[in-house]
Design a protein around this motif. Structure first.
Motif, mmCIF file in Angstrom:
data_model
loop_
_atom_site.group_PDB
_atom_site.id
_atom_site.type_symbol
_atom_site.label_atom_id
_atom_site.label_comp_id
_atom_site.label_asym_id
_atom_site.label_seq_id
_atom_site.Cartn_x
_atom_site.Cartn_y
_atom_site.Cartn_z
ATOM 1 N N THR A 194 25.530 -9.148 -16.305
ATOM 2 C CA THR A 194 25.205 -8.166 -17.342
ATOM 3 C C THR A 194 26.343 -8.071 -18.347
ATOM 4 N N GLY A 195 26.016 -7.740 -19.565
ATOM 5 C CA GLY A 195 27.043 -7.490 -20.574
ATOM 6 C C GLY A 195 26.638 -8.040 -21.933
ATOM 7 N N GLU A 197 28.509 -8.750 -24.305
ATOM 8 C CA GLU A 197 29.478 -9.715 -24.834
ATOM 9 C C GLU A 197 29.377 -11.083 -24.159
ATOM 10 N N ASP A 237 23.358 -4.930 -22.168
ATOM 11 C CA ASP A 237 23.620 -3.548 -21.747
ATOM 12 C C ASP A 237 22.563 -2.645 -22.376
ATOM 13 N N GLY A 260 29.046 -4.103 -15.521
ATOM 14 C CA GLY A 260 28.261 -2.891 -15.758
ATOM 15 C C GLY A 260 28.329 -1.845 -14.667
ATOM 16 N N ASP A 267 28.095 0.897 -19.073
ATOM 17 C CA ASP A 267 27.977 0.408 -17.695
ATOM 18 C C ASP A 267 26.746 1.051 -17.070
HETATM 19 MG MG MG Z 1 30.040 -4.973 -18.983
#
Ligand code: MG
Ligand code: AMP
Length: 420
Positions: A194-195, A197, A237, A260, A267
């Motif tokens: 997850t993320g 970026e 996210d 996250g 998160d």
């Molecule tokens: Mg993250």
């Protein structure tokens, strides 16, 4: 609707491990399949392997030399009459039926020791002159002979269900004539990074984007633990897409998320799982790296009502945290799903080369290099930029374990190491 966040359940390392062990003990492994002997290497045995005959099947000489009656060598040097020669694999009808007092038989390593003989004297302590052998060394009854059935009696269980098949286990199965073995199916395990970026490795990252490395370290660790990784697309996210991918991951036997799970505003992993009515066993452990690690169980919408759900881990996104928390917490659950009997973590010990100072309160697992052999082995932690530093960790071959109540470990102290 605003759902309150999951209650904070931050456990000590020991308590978190206890939870893992309790859950692992309740897991029943899945399906069984047949594998050819070599394909079974590294897999988990789903049956028992038993001795099909006594091992060894005859009293076996462990030396080249002479089979003798040890009583004949009470006084040495002694001269015995050589009545024949037995090589490994000799047909029973070629073996002298009985060795009488004063007699010896020339014998090779792996050959059956004839009746009447109770020991084998090594050829190095003998000299043969025609039909006579002179023996310079006396020996005890049983020396250099493995009695029939001493390693295992016919019917004895040699390898237990739930054991991972290493080189020795495969050799043992071969020695009892097993060309195929029943093994547990490798459970599919979902990996969900997850993320916002994070980008795929085949995408050119923008200046502030990070390539997804965690899915790959996890895939390797999952394979090593005996399961099949299923890499899901990267989750942004954003709760809806994250939830859809979590649902997909819960179709496998275990879901491993990364990222996250910290305290940041984006998160979302815990929040989304708690919206899905997940049960949380812990939402943190007092370790470093890896403090925000989450372990729980969740029912995917499509599972039967009475299903207890699937286990999931929310591992912190920092790459070293991901690797360490997988080893400490996810691996035992995964091994249980793969059919392995539970086992404790294995630590080795070595002397610390240079002192380490840390803040107390967390049990630390610091990347380190173990070097030197035998009594010269020593370990030194690798200078690193913290739990995001994969480059430093890739140079390491272990983690030094710093107990939570220590702030200063002196050079020369014996420290525990988790090997990697
Ligand atoms: Mg993250
Ligand atoms: P998070 O746990 O989401 O707060 O992420 C912690 C740090 O780990 C951030 O610097 C992330 O950019 C980094 N990170 C998260 N996921 C990954 C990943 N899949 N591969 C490499 N780095 C990651």
């Amino acid at each position: 609707m605003v759902v309150p966040p999951a209650p904070s359940l931050v456990l000590s390392f020991a308590d978190a491990r206890r939870v893992i062990e309790e859950q692992a003990a309740q897991i029943r492994a899945g399906e069984i399949e047949s594998a050819s002997l070599l394909d079974a290497a590294g897999r988990v045995l789903a049956e028992t392997v038993v001795a099909d005959r006594d091992l060894p099947p005859f009293p076996r000489s462990t030396r080249d030399g002479y089979a003798v009656r040890s009583a004949d060598l009470a006084r040495v040097p002694a001269r015995l009459e050589v009545i024949g020669e037995i090589k490994a694999g000799e047909q029973p009808n070629k073996i002298p039926s009985h060795l009488a007092a004063g007699q010896a038989v020339s014998i090779m390593t792996g050959a059956p020791v004839p009746a009447g003989a109770d020991a084998v004297v090594m050829v190095e302590f003998t000299s043969q002159h025609g039909k006579q052998v002179e023996i310079a060394k006396s020996l005890a009854a049983g020396e250099n002979v493995v009695p029939r059935g001493a390693e295992a009696r016919e019917g004895k269980v040699l390898i237990d269900r739930g054991q991972r098949l290493n080189d020795a286990a495969i050799a043992l199965a071969a020695s009892v004539g097993r060309s195929h073995l029943q093994v547990y199916r490798r459970p599919p395990v979902a990996v969900l990074t997850t993320g916002d970026e994070i980008v795929d490795i085949n995408v050119a990252p923008g200046p502030t984007q990070i390539r997804n490395s965690n899915s790959y370290s996890l895939a390797v660790q999952i394979r090593q633990a005996g399961a099949d990784p299923v890499l899901l697309p990267i989750a942004p996210d954003e709760p809806q897409r994250l939830r859809a991918l979590i649902d997909e991951g819960l179709q496998t036997d275990l879901l491993v998320l990364t990222g996250g799970v910290s305290m940041g505003r984006y998160d979302l992993v815990e929040q989304v799982l708690s919206d899905m009515q997940a049960e949380f066993f812990f939402t943190g452990a007092k370790i470093q790296p890896g403090r925000p690690v989450v372990f729980g169980r969740c029912d995917a919408g499509t599972l039967a009502r009475e299903s207890p759900g699937k286990y999931f881990f929310g591992l912190p996104g920092n790459p070293v945290s991901t690797m360490v928390t997988f080893e400490l917490f996810a691996r035992p659950i995964l091994e249980a799903l793969a059919g392995m009997s539970p086992r404790k973590l294995v630590f080795v010990h070595a002397r610390l080369k240079s002192e380490i100072r840390v803040k107390p309160g967390l049990k630390r697992f610091l990347p380190a290099i173990l070097s030197g052999e035998f009594e010269n082995s020593e370990v030194e932690n690798v200078p690193w930029q913290g739990s995001g530093d994969i480059a430093a960790t890739a140079r390491a071959n272990c983690y030094v374990v710093i107990p939570e109540d220590r702030d200063h470990i002196l050079a020369g102290e014996l420290v525990a190491l988790l090997m990697r």
